[in-house]
Design an enzyme around this catalytic site. Sequence first.
Site, short mmCIF file in Angstrom:
data_model
loop_
_atom_site.label_atom_id
_atom_site.label_comp_id
_atom_site.label_asym_id
_atom_site.label_seq_id
_atom_site.Cartn_x
_atom_site.Cartn_y
_atom_site.Cartn_z
N HIS A 270 0.77 2.42 16.28
CA HIS A 270 0.25 1.39 17.21
C HIS A 270 1.02 1.46 18.53
CE1 HIS A 270 -2.01 -0.15 13.87
NE2 HIS A 270 -0.93 -0.41 13.18
N ARG B 116 0.82 -1.21 0.00
CA ARG B 116 0.00 0.00 0.00
C ARG B 116 0.86 1.26 0.00
NH1 ARG B 116 -3.37 -0.70 5.28
NH2 ARG B 116 -1.37 -1.62 5.90
N LYS C 60 3.19 1.68 7.80
CA LYS C 60 3.49 0.69 8.82
C LYS C 60 4.80 1.03 9.52
CE LYS C 60 1.12 -2.32 9.57
NZ LYS C 60 -0.05 -2.39 10.47
N VAL D 8 -10.34 -8.83 12.87
CA VAL D 8 -9.92 -7.66 12.09
C VAL D 8 -9.26 -6.64 13.00
CG1 VAL D 8 -10.76 -5.74 10.67
CG2 VAL D 8 -11.72 -8.04 10.37
N THR E 45 -23.31 -6.49 22.64
CA THR E 45 -22.14 -6.91 23.43
C THR E 45 -22.22 -6.47 24.88
OG1 THR E 45 -20.92 -4.95 22.67
CG2 THR E 45 -20.64 -6.98 21.42
N GLY F 58 -19.33 0.11 12.20
CA GLY F 58 -18.15 0.93 11.95
C GLY F 58 -17.61 0.65 10.56
N ASP G 251 -2.42 -8.20 10.85
CA ASP G 251 -2.51 -6.78 11.19
C ASP G 251 -2.35 -5.83 10.01
OD1 ASP G 251 0.20 -6.89 10.71
OD2 ASP G 251 0.81 -6.27 12.72
N LEU H 271 -4.32 -6.35 6.94
CA LEU H 271 -5.30 -6.94 6.02
C LEU H 271 -5.55 -6.11 4.77
CD1 LEU H 271 -7.94 -8.26 8.57
CD2 LEU H 271 -6.74 -9.67 6.88
N PHE I 232 -8.18 2.63 7.07
CA PHE I 232 -8.30 1.50 6.16
C PHE I 232 -9.36 0.51 6.62
CE2 PHE I 232 -4.01 2.94 5.11
CZ PHE I 232 -3.97 2.77 3.72
#
Length: 350
Positions: free
Chosen positions: A97, A19, A79, A261, A215, A190, A301, A303, A136
Amino acid sequence: MRDALCLWMRHETRPNEQRAALAPEDARRLVERGVLLTVEESAQRVFPVHQYAAAGCEIVPRGSWVSHCPAETYVLGLKELPDEPALLRHRHIFFGHAYKGQAGARPLLRRFEAGGGVLLDLESLVDVDGHRLAAFGHGAGYAGAALAVLHRRGLLTSPLASASRNALDATLRLAPAGESLTAVVIGAYGRGGRGACDALRTAGVEASRWNSTETRTLDRDALLAHDILVNAIGTDHPVAPFLTRADLDDPRRRLSVIGDVTCDVGSDLNALPVYDRPTDWEHPVERLRRRPRPLDVIAIDNLPSLLPAESSRAFSADLWPLLLTLREGSPVWERCLHAFRRAVGSLDGG
């Protein structure tokens, strides 16, 4: 042009990351508005570098941001950064992250602290209500649900390879005669959840859509009665686990595939503490249980890189107008800066 905004889009070092944070057409839009945009060469990027050159970008060798990028330039990526340099002095924009206690978060923040640099984490690029402004999520949800369905049908091969959306859709439509799969998508409304539901619809799989209402008082028996679970919840605070290890041994369990996901493994925010490490392109599936029936998890992580062109264009379309506001004291980027300073301020001597 002395006061022009300077951006430097770096090569992604992760081998299967194709990407780009900016698509060539949006790079052109930035250049036309006076942005000085430098793009590193990258043989693996889904868009060839000559398209960026044609858009008016300066092209430089891969990895050259380390030694040649001016201090006032924003380094843009997606990333993780390479391990070197140890001291990070630039202003970096990427998915760090680093604020949820993920593995590697503290060492990364220490590198910024030691070098005097700044992380404007794309995870913190949100509006005043905390909603993501560039993400994303849809591509991640689509790819995650698609992999779960293909694995359940015995059609998933490894290592994984990127594809176009048309090619993936054609494979998803190959449903066996008489198949009757059910899936539950948590976080269904979402970005990621909507993407997952789109993939399931393409595959002809009936999907239950769960969100915070379901939930809050989770019906585990109902969850375990589905064939596939896709977790696409987005949360900034810990929630009660959707599944526990004891649930996996329930003799009534029909559930056979988990597509995580969200992939918050290792974090206090992890709602699926039934596995302890992410999976990857080489080994996309991990077997969690053999009895009372097989149960597998797919937890990758990155996808959206399975659909690199489509996901990059969608993300880039959201991001490029925001980049134009970097030097205007925009509240959007101020929130990113505040999140970084808060995270660095919370570091201790450990």
